[in-house]
Motif scaffolding. Structure first.
Motif, mmCIF file in Angstrom:
data_model
loop_
_atom_site.group_PDB
_atom_site.id
_atom_site.type_symbol
_atom_site.label_atom_id
_atom_site.label_comp_id
_atom_site.label_asym_id
_atom_site.label_seq_id
_atom_site.Cartn_x
_atom_site.Cartn_y
_atom_site.Cartn_z
ATOM 1 N N SER A 70 0.833 -1.203 0.000
ATOM 2 C CA SER A 70 0.000 0.000 0.000
ATOM 3 C C SER A 70 0.871 1.257 0.000
ATOM 4 C CB SER A 70 -0.981 -0.005 1.171
ATOM 5 O OG SER A 70 -0.298 0.083 2.381
ATOM 6 N N ASP A 127 2.131 1.605 -3.546
ATOM 7 C CA ASP A 127 1.058 2.084 -4.424
ATOM 8 C C ASP A 127 0.837 3.588 -4.283
ATOM 9 O OD1 ASP A 127 0.668 -0.414 -5.369
ATOM 10 O OD2 ASP A 127 -1.090 -0.852 -4.134
ATOM 11 N N LYS A 167 4.891 7.219 -9.388
ATOM 12 C CA LYS A 167 5.717 6.284 -10.153
ATOM 13 C C LYS A 167 6.595 7.018 -11.161
ATOM 14 C CE LYS A 167 4.207 2.358 -8.508
ATOM 15 N NZ LYS A 167 4.382 2.721 -7.109
#
Length: 140
Positions: A129, A132, A136
């Motif tokens: 998590s 995530d 990115k």
């Protein structure tokens, strides 16, 4: 099993001291300077730090160490540290470590999450998590 705060035997045998504890991308921290340096570096690089406060004589710590190393290779955007609670007693006291292993998740040196105990699924979930939630940007 309980937790691992009682030492079974004096630490006079150093040969197995670094067994699997800092393979992969895990950095073993044994000095306050190294700790401060890594947190600074993480801040500069915008990395989230996972600090595993462990003891070399602690069964659950040994059990999860190879898995922790594995995760460090999977989640390369995070900084994995392993703090030896015996080597860094002051640091462990200031983080109020009650049992080993304890995993702290730090952003800019501040605790954002914490996990007590060698709980593989929970560690994996927390890492996933956090990963995530990171922006990115892959540099090859």
């Amino acid at each position: 099993m309980g937790n691992c705060l009682n030492k079974p035997q004096p630490k006079d045998n150093d040969s197995d001291h670094h067994v699997d504890f800092s393979s992969g991308n895990v950095k073993l921290i044994t000095t306050q300077e190294a700790w401060d340096e890594k947190l600074e570096q993480a801040k500069r690089e915008g990395k989230i730090v996972i600090a595993n406060f462990s003891a070399t004589w602690c069964g659950p710590c040994k059990m999860i160490a190879p898995y922790y190393s594995e995760l460090s290779e999977k989640y390369t955007s995070l900084m994995f540290l392993l703090v030896d609670v015996d080597e860094l007693a002051d640091c462990s006291t200031s983080w109020d470590i009650k049992a080993t292993p304890t995993f702290f998740f730090l952003k800019d040196g501040t605790e954002v999450d914490k996990l007590v105990g060698a709980n593989k699924p929970e560690l994996q979930n927390k890492l996933a998590s956090i990963d995530d939630s990171l922006p990115k940007h892959h540099h090859q």
